[in-house]
Design a protein around this motif. Sequence first.
Motif, PDB file in Angstrom:
ATOM      1  N   TYR A 190      24.845  35.813  29.369  1.00 44.11           N
ATOM      2  CA  TYR A 190      24.542  37.086  30.017  1.00 44.11           C
ATOM      3  C   TYR A 190      24.907  37.009  31.487  1.00 44.11           C
ATOM      4  N   LEU A 191      25.561  38.048  31.978  1.00 43.96           N
ATOM      5  CA  LEU A 191      25.902  38.124  33.389  1.00 43.96           C
ATOM      6  C   LEU A 191      25.221  39.359  33.974  1.00 43.96           C
ATOM      7  N   GLY A 192      24.372  39.151  34.973  1.00 44.89           N
ATOM      8  CA  GLY A 192      23.676  40.277  35.598  1.00 44.89           C
ATOM      9  C   GLY A 192      24.426  40.718  36.849  1.00 44.89           C
ATOM     10  N   LEU A 193      24.730  41.998  36.946  1.00 43.66           N
ATOM     11  CA  LEU A 193      25.477  42.507  38.104  1.00 43.66           C
ATOM     12  C   LEU A 193      24.703  43.653  38.738  1.00 43.66           C
ATOM     13  N   ASN A 194      25.058  43.994  39.963  1.00 41.34           N
ATOM     14  CA  ASN A 194      24.444  45.193  40.537  1.00 41.34           C
ATOM     15  C   ASN A 194      25.460  46.324  40.526  1.00 41.34           C
ATOM     16  N   ASN A 195      25.065  47.469  41.038  1.00 44.06           N
ATOM     17  CA  ASN A 195      25.940  48.630  40.926  1.00 44.06           C
ATOM     18  C   ASN A 195      26.857  48.786  42.128  1.00 44.06           C
ATOM     19  N   GLN A 196      26.933  47.745  42.977  1.00 44.58           N
ATOM     20  CA  GLN A 196      27.799  47.856  44.154  1.00 44.58           C
ATOM     21  C   GLN A 196      29.008  46.928  44.050  1.00 44.58           C
ATOM     22  N   LEU A 197      29.478  46.774  42.837  1.00 44.18           N
ATOM     23  CA  LEU A 197      30.566  45.838  42.605  1.00 44.18           C
ATOM     24  C   LEU A 197      31.885  46.405  43.149  1.00 44.18           C
ATOM     25  N   ALA A 198      32.632  45.561  43.868  1.00 47.42           N
ATOM     26  CA  ALA A 198      33.929  46.005  44.381  1.00 47.42           C
ATOM     27  C   ALA A 198      34.894  46.204  43.215  1.00 47.42           C
ATOM     28  N   ALA A 199      35.878  47.093  43.457  1.00 50.80           N
ATOM     29  CA  ALA A 199      36.831  47.415  42.388  1.00 50.80           C
ATOM     30  C   ALA A 199      37.643  46.188  41.987  1.00 50.80           C
ATOM     31  N   ILE A 200      37.879  45.281  42.963  1.00 53.43           N
ATOM     32  CA  ILE A 200      38.729  44.128  42.661  1.00 53.43           C
ATOM     33  C   ILE A 200      37.899  42.919  42.265  1.00 53.43           C
ATOM     34  N   SER A 201      36.602  43.136  42.057  1.00 59.50           N
ATOM     35  CA  SER A 201      35.720  42.016  41.743  1.00 59.50           C
ATOM     36  C   SER A 201      36.208  41.251  40.516  1.00 59.50           C
ATOM     37  N   ILE A 202      36.114  39.921  40.587  1.00 58.91           N
ATOM     38  CA  ILE A 202      36.553  39.132  39.431  1.00 58.91           C
ATOM     39  C   ILE A 202      35.600  39.332  38.256  1.00 58.91           C
ATOM     40  N   PHE A 203      34.382  39.786  38.553  1.00 53.23           N
ATOM     41  CA  PHE A 203      33.427  40.006  37.464  1.00 53.23           C
ATOM     42  C   PHE A 203      33.901  41.090  36.500  1.00 53.23           C
ATOM     43  N   ARG A 204      34.702  42.013  37.020  1.00 55.39           N
ATOM     44  CA  ARG A 204      35.170  43.101  36.168  1.00 55.39           C
ATOM     45  C   ARG A 204      36.110  42.597  35.084  1.00 55.39           C
ATOM     46  N   LYS A 205      36.778  41.487  35.384  1.00 58.76           N
ATOM     47  CA  LYS A 205      37.776  40.994  34.418  1.00 58.76           C
ATOM     48  C   LYS A 205      37.231  39.867  33.545  1.00 58.76           C
ATOM     49  N   THR A 206      36.003  39.444  33.845  1.00 57.47           N
ATOM     50  CA  THR A 206      35.461  38.298  33.119  1.00 57.47           C
ATOM     51  C   THR A 206      35.253  38.630  31.653  1.00 57.47           C
ATOM     52  N   LYS A 207      35.753  37.733  30.808  1.00 54.21           N
ATOM     53  CA  LYS A 207      35.628  37.959  29.361  1.00 54.21           C
ATOM     54  C   LYS A 207      34.639  36.967  28.761  1.00 54.21           C
ATOM     55  N   GLY A 208      34.073  37.377  27.647  1.00 60.63           N
ATOM     56  CA  GLY A 208      33.201  36.459  26.916  1.00 60.63           C
ATOM     57  C   GLY A 208      31.763  36.477  27.375  1.00 60.63           C
ATOM     58  N   VAL A 209      31.391  37.454  28.190  1.00 58.77           N
ATOM     59  CA  VAL A 209      29.995  37.530  28.632  1.00 58.77           C
ATOM     60  C   VAL A 209      29.465  38.935  28.336  1.00 58.77           C
TER      61      VAL A 209
END
Lengths: 453, 387
Positions: A190-209
Motif C-alpha cells: 500500500y502506498l499512501g499519498l496526499n492530494n498535492q502530488l506534482a504532475a511529474i511525481s514518480i509516484f504517479r508512474k509507480t506500478k504494483g502498489v
Amino acid sequence: MSKVIKIRRGLDISLKGIAEKVLSKTAKVASYAVKPVDFPHLVPKLVVREGDAVLAGAPLFVDKYNPEVRYASPVSGTVAAIVRGDKRRLLEVVVTPADEQQYLQHPVADLAACSCEQVISLMLESGVWPFLKQRPFGIVAHPADCPKAIFISGFDTAPLAPDIDYVLTGEGEAFQKGIDVLRKLCDKIYLGLNNQLAAISIFRKTKGVETNTFIGPHPAGNVGVQIYHISPLNKGEKVWTIEPQHIVSLGRLFLKGIYDVSKVIALVGSEVKKPRYYRMIAGAAVSCVEEHIIKTNHPRYVSGNVLTGANIGANGHLGFYDNLLTVIPEGDKYEFLGWLNPLRLHRYSVSRSSLSWIFPRKEYTLDTNINGGVRAFVVNGEYEKVLPMDIYPVYLLKAILASDIDKMEQLGIYEVLEEDLALCEFVCTSKIPVQQILRKGIGEIYEELKIRN
Amino acid sequence: MKFLRNIIDRMKPAFEKGGRFGFLHSTFEAFESFVFVPNTTSKSGVHIHDSNDLKRTMTTVIVALLPALLFGMWNIGYQRHLAFGEAMTGWEMFIFGFLKVLPIIVVSYVVGLGIEFTAAQIRKHEVNEGFLVTGMLIPLIMPVDCPLWMVGLATAFAVIIGKEVFGGTGMNIFNPALLARAFIFFAYPSHISGGKVWIAGMKDTSAIDAVTGATPLAHATAGEMDKLPSAYDMFFGFIPGSIGETSTLAILIGALILIYTGVASWKIMLSCVGGALATGFVLNIIGGNPYMHLSPFYHLLMGGFAFGTVFMATDPVTGAQTATGKWIYGFLTGMFTILIRVFNQGYPEGMMLAILFMNAFAPLIDHYVVTANIRKRMKRGLRKAVQ
C-alpha cells in the motif's frame, strides 16, 4: 482500489525554516556512524574493531539473536571509534571515510528469476534488511515472518518535513525496482499519498502498489495512521513499513549490486541560515553543515522532526531512518511571569488561553522549553483532538503506567508507535512524557511475547 | 527582572537537596516557578511544547469566575440594602460586599494552600495548581454569613479527605469545593440553609420579620410559587443566594470564556442543561404539586444550577473523561438536580448533591464507554481470525 480518506483530527504546527527546493552539496563529511540506538530493542553484536578497514556495505554489527540481520557501514574507510554509554551499551560505531569510495560488490541478480528466499538472503547479506520496520513494536522486521502487507507513506506531514516527492526526483527507476523487490516479499503493498502530488511525481508512474489518498493535518502522513485507516492491526498480525528513500536504496542494490544509502536530507529550522536540501549519505556527521547554522541562540540539533527526532548535538550523526535535520533554539531561559502574561505572541498554543490566537503568525519560532512543570493528568479531551484513531490515549497510557499488559492490548497498543502519539505530547497541558511512557509499554509487551515464544 | 532572577539564583542552593532549607524545596520551587516559567527543556520525546500549562489553565478559570465574583460582591450590598433599608450607593454596596467576601477568600486560600504546600513537601512533589481554582470556588458557593472558622474547617476537610488522601490534584474523585460545601451542609445545616443566612447580618437581628431572606429555591420547595422573584431578577441575579451563584448572566459570561478558551467542556454544560430541561418538562406533564408544574426554565435560573453546570460539573478531573461519557454524565447531572430539588424537600439545593453523586459515577460511565471501544477492537480481531 484507490480510496480517498479524510483525516479530521490532528494538528499542523507551522514552524519557521522550511526547506527551499534547492539541492546543495555539503562540506566534506568528517565521519559517518551507524547507531544501534536507532533500532528499538536491538541487541547488537560487533563484528569489527577500532582500526579495521571496511568497505561500504560491509557489516559493522549484527543482531545478536538473529545474526543473519546485518547492519552495514554506509561508506568505505576505517572504524574510528566504538562509542559506548552507560552499562557499556553500544551507542555508535563511527567510520572515517576513505577518499575514494569502494563498495562491497554483490552479484546483480535478475529479479524476475529470483525466488523469495534468494531476495531475502541478498537483502540480509547486503545490509539493506533493516530498512524494513515491523509493526507492532517498531522493530526491524524478522526475515522468517510473512507480513500481512507492506505500507509506504509517500508524504510527510510532520513540522518542517521534507517534500518526499521532491526528494525522489530522478530516482524513478530505482524506486520502481525497489517496489518490485518488495513485491517478492509480500504481494500486498500500500502506498499512501496526499492530494498535492506534482504532475511529474514518480509516484504517479509507480506500478504494483495500491495507492490511497489521505487528506488532512498531521499525523495523516504517518504510516501508522494510514495503516489504521486501511487495515488496522489486530493482535498477532504483523505489517512491515519502509521509507520511500530506502526503497530507492533497495532498488539500487538490485540494479547495481551495491549498498548505496545516499539520500536527500532537508536541513530545516529557525536556526538555519538558508534552509534547503542536501545530498548526503545516511549516518553523516552533522558537522558538515555547521557553516549554515546560526549559533547565537544555543542551537539544538535534532535528527528527524521536532516531534519525534533525537537530540544528537553539534557533533552527532544523522539517524538511520531520518530524512531531515532540524535545528531549533534551546529554551533554557527563564520567563518572568510567563504563565500570567496574556500576550506571549511568540508562543504557540492550540488552546486559546493566551491571546496569541488573535494575531496568528504564519510561522513560529519555538524553542525546546517545556513551558511549565510536569503534573498529573488533569485536563482531558486534549489528546483525542490530535489523534485520528479510535483509541483512548489516556487510558492506554494509564494501563502502561500500571504495567497492565492485558489492558494495553485491549486498548490498542499494537496500533500505535511513539510518532503517532507525538502530537499528544506536544499539546499536553501537564507536560507528560507520552512517547517515553508508550515506548516503555511497547517494550514490556515485546519482552513478554519474547518470553512466551 | 535580572535583579530578581539573581536573588533567586543566590537563594536556590540552600533549598536544594542537602541544603540548609532542603526540607522546604517544594515551597521554594512553587514560588520560583510562580515568578519565572522554569528553564526546563525537553529531554525525551517532542522537542517543542505547547505554551499552555496548568498554571495558565487554572488562571483562565479564575478569570472566568471574576464576573460572578464581582457581581456577587455588589449583590451582597444590594440585598443588605433591600432587607435593612440602608441607603447605599452602588459603590458602597460593592465595597460592603467586598469587605464581607474578602475574609472568606483569604481563609479559603490560606488554609487550602497551607495544606497543599505541606502535602507537596511531604511527598517531595511540585506544588500543584489545582487549589488556585478550588480556593476561589469555595467562597463563591458559601452563604455570606458563614462563620470563617467553618469555612476554614470545611476547606481543610475538602483538601485533606477530598484530595490529598487520593494523591493530590488529578487523582481526586469528588470535586473538592463541593465537598467543602457538603461538609458544612451536613455538619452545620443551620448555617447554610434556611431564610436567614443569605443576607449579610440578618442572622443576628430578629427585628425584621417583614422581609424574608429566603432564596427562590426555598420558596419553591415550600410551594410558595407566588413569592418567587421574577425571571428577570433571577437572570440578572438580584436575589439572595450563595455569593457567586445568583447571577445567571455573570456565570454565562464565565461560561463563554471557558468554552472559547477550550478549558471546560461545552458538551457537559449543554447536556446538563438538556437533562434539566427534559426532566422539568416530564415533571410538567406528570404534574401533581405546584413545584412539578414550575417551568423548567425557572430551574435553570434558580439556586446553584448555572454555577454548578459551568464551574463544577465541568471539573476535568472528577467529571467524565470520554467524549461519549461527557454527554451521559452531563445529562444525568441535570436530571438528578431537578429530581432532588422537586422530590426531596430536605435538600432544596439539588445541584451540589447531583454533581457529587455523578462524580462517584463518572468512572463507571467512562468504564462502559472504554469497554465498548475494547469490544469493538476485539470483534474486529475475531472477524479477521474467522476469515
